[in-house]
Design an enzyme around this catalytic site. Structure first.
Site, PDB file in Angstrom:
ATOM      1  N   THR A 173       0.843  -1.196   0.000  1.00 17.57           N
ATOM      2  CA  THR A 173       0.000   0.000   0.000  1.00 17.57           C
ATOM      3  C   THR A 173       0.877   1.244   0.000  1.00 17.57           C
ATOM      4  OG1 THR A 173      -1.686  -1.218   1.197  1.00 17.57           O
ATOM      5  CG2 THR A 173      -1.868   1.180   1.223  1.00 17.57           C
ATOM      6  N   ASN A 216      -5.294  -9.678  -8.241  1.00 14.25           N
ATOM      7  CA  ASN A 216      -5.487 -10.430  -7.010  1.00 14.25           C
ATOM      8  C   ASN A 216      -6.779 -11.230  -6.998  1.00 14.25           C
ATOM      9  OD1 ASN A 216      -6.212  -7.576  -7.000  1.00 14.25           O
ATOM     10  ND2 ASN A 216      -7.107  -7.951  -4.993  1.00 14.25           N
ATOM     11  N   GLN A 274       0.925  -9.523  -6.067  1.00 13.32           N
ATOM     12  CA  GLN A 274       0.478 -10.919  -6.179  1.00 13.32           C
ATOM     13  C   GLN A 274       1.452 -11.768  -6.989  1.00 13.32           C
ATOM     14  OE1 GLN A 274      -1.901 -12.407  -4.594  1.00 13.32           O
ATOM     15  NE2 GLN A 274      -2.956 -10.642  -3.717  1.00 13.32           N
ATOM     16  N   SER A 315       4.848  -6.881  -1.347  1.00 13.17           N
ATOM     17  CA  SER A 315       4.500  -6.973   0.070  1.00 13.17           C
ATOM     18  C   SER A 315       4.869  -8.352   0.605  1.00 13.17           C
ATOM     19  CB  SER A 315       2.987  -6.740   0.237  1.00 13.17           C
ATOM     20  OG  SER A 315       2.678  -6.426   1.560  1.00 13.17           O
ATOM     21  N   ALA A 316       5.638  -8.385   1.700  1.00 11.94           N
ATOM     22  CA  ALA A 316       6.237  -9.648   2.153  1.00 11.94           C
ATOM     23  C   ALA A 316       5.226 -10.699   2.602  1.00 11.94           C
ATOM     24  CB  ALA A 316       7.222  -9.365   3.298  1.00 11.94           C
ATOM     25  N   HIS A 317       4.086 -10.250   3.145  1.00 17.03           N
ATOM     26  CA  HIS A 317       3.181 -11.267   3.708  1.00 17.03           C
ATOM     27  C   HIS A 317       2.477 -12.097   2.639  1.00 17.03           C
ATOM     28  CE1 HIS A 317      -0.883  -9.303   3.186  1.00 17.03           C
ATOM     29  NE2 HIS A 317      -0.146  -8.221   3.107  1.00 17.03           N
ATOM     30  N   THR A 321      12.733   5.251  10.936  1.00 17.31           N
ATOM     31  CA  THR A 321      13.687   4.221  11.345  1.00 17.31           C
ATOM     32  C   THR A 321      13.292   2.882  10.740  1.00 17.31           C
ATOM     33  OG1 THR A 321      14.007   5.424  13.391  1.00 17.31           O
ATOM     34  CG2 THR A 321      14.765   3.142  13.361  1.00 17.31           C
ATOM     35  N   CYS A 366      -9.849  -7.143   1.425  1.00 19.78           N
ATOM     36  CA  CYS A 366     -10.247  -5.830   1.944  1.00 19.78           C
ATOM     37  C   CYS A 366     -11.685  -5.509   1.591  1.00 19.78           C
ATOM     38  CB  CYS A 366      -9.346  -4.741   1.384  1.00 19.78           C
ATOM     39  SG  CYS A 366      -7.887  -5.368   0.625  1.00 19.78           S
TER      40      CYS A 366
HETATM   41  N1  PMP Z   1      -1.845  -4.638  -4.181  1.00 23.65           N
HETATM   42  C1  PMP Z   1      -2.369  -5.857  -4.373  1.00 23.65           C
HETATM   43  C2  PMP Z   1      -2.527  -6.379  -5.757  1.00 23.65           C
HETATM   44  C3  PMP Z   1      -2.750  -6.631  -3.274  1.00 23.65           C
HETATM   45  O1  PMP Z   1      -3.279  -7.836  -3.474  1.00 23.65           O
HETATM   46  C4  PMP Z   1      -2.559  -6.120  -1.971  1.00 23.65           C
HETATM   47  C5  PMP Z   1      -2.951  -6.935  -0.760  1.00 23.65           C
HETATM   48  N2  PMP Z   1      -4.292  -7.285  -0.684  1.00 23.65           N
HETATM   49  C6  PMP Z   1      -2.014  -4.838  -1.828  1.00 23.65           C
HETATM   50  C7  PMP Z   1      -1.662  -4.138  -2.957  1.00 23.65           C
HETATM   51  C8  PMP Z   1      -1.793  -4.211  -0.494  1.00 23.65           C
HETATM   52  O2  PMP Z   1      -0.802  -4.900   0.210  1.00 23.65           O
HETATM   53  P1  PMP Z   1      -0.555  -4.561   1.759  1.00 23.65           P
HETATM   54  O3  PMP Z   1      -1.885  -4.681   2.414  1.00 23.65           O
HETATM   55  O4  PMP Z   1       0.391  -5.593   2.218  1.00 23.65           O
HETATM   56  O5  PMP Z   1      -0.029  -3.179   1.828  1.00 23.65           O
END
Ligand code: PMP
Length: 388
Positions: free
Chosen positions: A70, A149, A177, A197-199, A234, A332
């Site tokens: 994000t 996604n 993705q 995004s790492a998760h 930081t 979301c």
């Molecule tokens: N872009 C895409 C295509 C995503 O699938 C997501 C996560 N749902 C995000 C951005 C946002 O990632 P994060 O919530 O880790 O910032």
């Protein structure tokens, strides 16, 4: 539990958790401090940056650590727009971008920036001819995701980057993705900025990166000296080390380099996804199950489908009874009553869009999981279809 929501998030890998705890305990000094503990953190940060760069095919100086995709998306869109020449005040955003990026577009529009939408074709792919027609000498930034996604469709980001560059605009790609599911060589893509995004690849939440091509400048969100003056604050070293460890793990399963490993895992997951889709297609009367994007290049583990016009809520509830965790679309927006903006942009009728369920397979998925869904779901849904 059968976890079929890998596009929403993934379980942190054990080695990621270990590396993070170790870093939290041993590298808590500020990487900007000149004393020895600070310098140790600085070295750890540099090592993590080098590992991330190695895994993603970019230079260490091209990695800007952020709090996730994000923030990376905001940094790219805002930052590239503000760094563009004064007569470039238009941005192009595809209709199927992540909700966070679309909302940023709406916010920019309310500030007087002209935000144009690149439409998608009924199959979910962007209309490149329309994009080309929208491009002009006043466009600062073009933004398109690498893979969607919801549908899992692989988007022509490299082709659009060429068009954007011909018009003198910057190209941003949201690869959130893509990374971890398919190999990425940033240097070969020819795009200016790329978010991750790492998760989404078994790393921790709250950390990600914007890869920014060398020589490209952007206006930071907030002024500050970290990340070569491009992102203040930081550094979250445990999370950054966790992300580097997660990326390393993608390449450490067999010999032969990351691509070989990732391709093997992608093929395994894709075969399971296809077995799941084909099993469900066969278990219901012909024409009942519809899979969006089938036959088009997609992320290996993503399946967006509907069972007739049964509501997503009804299907997810039955999946829940089988112990399956799945989604009706993006995490979301799922849970809301509005149909997915992605399916709406594709022109899918509302009742069908409200029937969409997303099954996203990944590292934990086994053939037994697939077999359980294929055997268990039809008996729960066929009576509903008959009653409908
Ligand atoms: N872009 C895409 C295509 C995503 O699938 C997501 C996560 N749902 C995000 C951005 C946002 O990632 P994060 O919530 O880790 O910032």
């Amino acid at each position: 539990m059968i976890y079929l929501d890998h596009n929403a998030t993934t379980e942190p890998a054990p080695e990621v958790a270990e590396a993070m705890l170790h870093t939290l305990r041993t590298c808590w000094a500020n990487a900007s401090s000149p004393h020895e503990p600070g310098q140790q953190s600085k070295r750890t940060l540099a090592a993590a940056r080098a590992r991330v760069a190695q895994a993603l095919g970019c230079k260490p100086a091209e990695v800007i650590f952020t709090s996730g995709a994000t923030e990376a998306n905001h940094l790219a869109l805002n930052g590239l727009l503000q760094a563009a020449a004064a007569d470039r005040r238009r941005v192009l955003i595809s209709a199927v971008e992540h909700a966070g990026l679309l909302r940023l577009g709406a916010a920019l529009a309310s500030q007087g920036v002209v935000v144009d939408t690149i439409p998608v074709l009924p199959n979910g792919l962007p209309d490149l001819a329309a994009a080309q027609a929208l491009l002009g000498p006043d466009v600062a930034v073009v933004s398109l995701m690498a893979a969607n996604n919801e549908t899992g469709l692989l988007m022509p980001a490299i082709a659009l980057a060429e068009l954007a560059h011909q018009a003198g605009a910057r190209m941003h790609v949201d690869a959130t993705q893509w990374v971890g599911k398919l190999p990425l060589h940033f240097g070969e893509w020819g795009v200016d900025a790329l978010s991750l995004s790492a998760h989404k690849f078994h790393g921790p939440k709250g950390v990600g990166a914007l890869l920014l091509r060398q020589g490209v400048t952007l206006q930071p969100q907030w002024p500050g000296s970290q990340e070569r003056n491009r992102r203040a604050g930081t550094e979250n070293l445990p999370a950054i080390v966790g992300m580097a460890t997660a990326l390393d793990a993608l390449g450490s399963l067999t010999e032969g380099g990351q691509d070989t490993v990732m391709n093997a895992e992608a093929q395994r997951v894709e075969a399971l996804r296809d077995a799941l889709e084909d099993g469900l297609l066969q278990a219901f009367p012909p024409g009942t199950v519809h899979v969006w994007g089938k036959g088009l290049p997609r992320l290996p583990g993503t399946s967006l489908m509907r069972v007739g016009e049964l509501s997503a809520d009804a299907v997810l509830q039955r999946l829940g009874r089988l112990g399956v965790a799945a989604a009706s679309g993006a995490a979301c927006s799922s849970g809301g009553n509005e149909p997915s903006h992605v399916l709406q942009a594709m022109g899918v009728p509302r009742v069908q869009a409200l029937a969409a369920i997303r099954l996203s397979l990944g590292r934990s998925t086994t053939a037994a999981d697939v077999a359980a869904v294929v055997a268990g779901l039809p008996p729960l849904l066929l009576p509903l279809l008959e009653a409908a």
